[in-house]
Design an enzyme around this catalytic site. Sequence first.
Site, mmCIF file in Angstrom:
data_model
loop_
_atom_site.group_PDB
_atom_site.id
_atom_site.type_symbol
_atom_site.label_atom_id
_atom_site.label_comp_id
_atom_site.label_asym_id
_atom_site.label_seq_id
_atom_site.Cartn_x
_atom_site.Cartn_y
_atom_site.Cartn_z
ATOM 1 N N CYS A 1 10.599 1.595 -5.114
ATOM 2 C CA CYS A 1 9.938 0.709 -4.153
ATOM 3 C C CYS A 1 10.501 -0.691 -4.371
ATOM 4 O O CYS A 1 10.271 -1.295 -5.429
ATOM 5 C CB CYS A 1 8.427 0.753 -4.377
ATOM 6 N N CYS B 1 4.904 -13.407 0.203
ATOM 7 C CA CYS B 1 4.825 -12.888 1.566
ATOM 8 C C CYS B 1 4.045 -13.878 2.423
ATOM 9 O O CYS B 1 3.065 -14.481 1.965
ATOM 10 C CB CYS B 1 4.122 -11.526 1.582
ATOM 11 N N CYS C 1 -2.082 -10.657 4.406
ATOM 12 C CA CYS C 1 -3.006 -9.525 4.544
ATOM 13 C C CYS C 1 -4.079 -9.663 3.467
ATOM 14 O O CYS C 1 -3.773 -9.868 2.284
ATOM 15 C CB CYS C 1 -2.256 -8.207 4.409
ATOM 16 N N GLY D 1 6.621 -8.664 -0.094
ATOM 17 C CA GLY D 1 7.203 -9.210 1.117
ATOM 18 C C GLY D 1 7.029 -8.338 2.350
ATOM 19 O O GLY D 1 6.692 -7.162 2.272
ATOM 20 N N GLU D 2 7.274 -8.935 3.498
ATOM 21 C CA GLU D 2 7.330 -8.264 4.799
ATOM 22 C C GLU D 2 8.798 -8.045 5.142
ATOM 23 O O GLU D 2 9.514 -8.997 5.481
ATOM 24 C CB GLU D 2 6.636 -9.126 5.856
ATOM 25 N N SER E 1 9.076 -0.723 5.767
ATOM 26 C CA SER E 1 7.694 -0.899 6.204
ATOM 27 C C SER E 1 7.516 -2.248 6.889
ATOM 28 O O SER E 1 8.204 -3.223 6.563
ATOM 29 C CB SER E 1 6.758 -0.810 4.992
ATOM 30 N N SER F 1 2.212 -0.501 8.804
ATOM 31 C CA SER F 1 0.909 -0.665 8.167
ATOM 32 C C SER F 1 -0.117 -0.956 9.248
ATOM 33 O O SER F 1 -0.165 -2.063 9.785
ATOM 34 C CB SER F 1 0.951 -1.809 7.147
ATOM 35 N N LEU F 2 -0.947 0.027 9.543
ATOM 36 C CA LEU F 2 -1.906 -0.097 10.646
ATOM 37 C C LEU F 2 -3.234 -0.654 10.128
ATOM 38 O O LEU F 2 -3.669 -1.732 10.515
ATOM 39 C CB LEU F 2 -2.091 1.268 11.302
ATOM 40 N N ASN F 3 -3.917 0.121 9.308
ATOM 41 C CA ASN F 3 -5.055 -0.336 8.497
ATOM 42 C C ASN F 3 -6.315 -0.733 9.262
ATOM 43 O O ASN F 3 -7.287 -1.174 8.639
ATOM 44 C CB ASN F 3 -4.643 -1.513 7.595
ATOM 45 N N ASN G 1 -6.198 -0.426 -3.798
ATOM 46 C CA ASN G 1 -6.056 -0.714 -5.223
ATOM 47 C C ASN G 1 -6.605 -2.101 -5.520
ATOM 48 O O ASN G 1 -6.019 -3.108 -5.106
ATOM 49 C CB ASN G 1 -4.580 -0.625 -5.624
ATOM 50 N N CYS H 1 0.291 0.209 -4.789
ATOM 51 C CA CYS H 1 0.404 -0.406 -3.466
ATOM 52 C C CYS H 1 -0.537 -1.601 -3.350
ATOM 53 O O CYS H 1 -1.734 -1.500 -3.607
ATOM 54 C CB CYS H 1 0.065 0.642 -2.411
#
Length: 408
Positions: free
Chosen positions: A149, A156, A160, A206-207, A238, A260-262, A337, A380
């Site tokens: 990963c 970032c 979020c 990061g994005e 992602s 990433s919907l969430n 997490n 994550c």
Amino acid sequence: MVFSHRRSLSTTTCSQRIPHSSIDDNCSDFGDSGGIGVSRNGSKVLLKEMRYSELENWVQLQGYRPGQALMLWKRLYGNNFWAHHSDELDGLNKDFKKMLSENAEFKALSLKEILTASDGTRKILFTLEDELVIETVVIPCDRGRTTVCVSSQVGCAMNCQFCYTGRMGLKRHLTAAEIVEQAVFARRLLTSEVGSITNVVFMGMGEPLHNIDNVIKAADIMVHDQGLHFSPRKVTVSTSGLVPQLRRFLHESNCALAVSLNATTDEVRNWIMPINRKYKLGLLLETLREELCFKHNYKVLFEYVMLSGVNDSIEDAKRLIDLVQGIPCKINLISFNPHTESQFRPTSEPKMIEFRNVLAEAGCSVFLRLSRGDDQMAACGQLGKPGTIQAPLIRVPEQFQMAVNMSV
């Protein structure tokens, strides 16, 4: 793919201000060096900043045959080589190696520390040339798949609310070399312990699509068949939902996409993912419907971090089914997490299973993803180290006050 006027290396870092919810598209300041990245002092070429075609051109400009470029490429990225300096270039011309030692830089990162979680997950900390630190995670799997990963930025800008990295704000973008070298280092350091590293996910700090030039370039280098040779379908990038960059990625890259919907309503997503204020759920999902019509045998991965009392109701599950209609997709339900000062609680496993079952009964391809590496802050949403100045927490909508208060 080679793009003209490629900008390769950040010569200044972004200011240390904490960004607001919209993207600051001018946050990176890239020096133009004709498509070839150079070290921060400008004296040496960064080898891992170049696609193969760029490396071949550079080698020829130095007066050497293209075949030397292929031999060098294989020693930078090929199995059991992963060279980090000119002394590790067995089989190459002596004069060529001397030229490289004088004019080229092999490493973009310095190893700081490796932390091992109880489940075997490794978190690797790297120091950059400007002394900033990034984190990379290697996740072994019993089924013979091991995933690295990688991070794409220091911090970032997306803020979020459930993500520890987002507390940092954005420090700067990573160069293509700094991204690629995370995968090279992972193979070099850990292949003997965890076996072959088969998958890459751009899901670290990061994005990724906020740094799209360097991310596409790094992904291109990773999938080159004479080098790291990852399958494009096993390299997943992602995004939180940057619609214009998402369109570009689907047109220019064959690698996999995760979104990433969430959340299943704009109200909730505006709160927990402020990027939704700029690119609403409807626009994001309609863009995917349009673009995936032109991608053969391609499925997007929807990531859905489950937050207790916020986005995990049966009504959310039913809305999610409706939202993804017409989009070839898989859905990963991810356990939240916790981290320092977190406002949220993870959804219980029985409730995650119930949520999963509602989706599965409707015909969705859905998987549960439980935590890996959380005892070393390697899971994550746990990467990074916020400073004393942090991105702002957003006011909690009234109907979720109780759910958030229960987590305090």
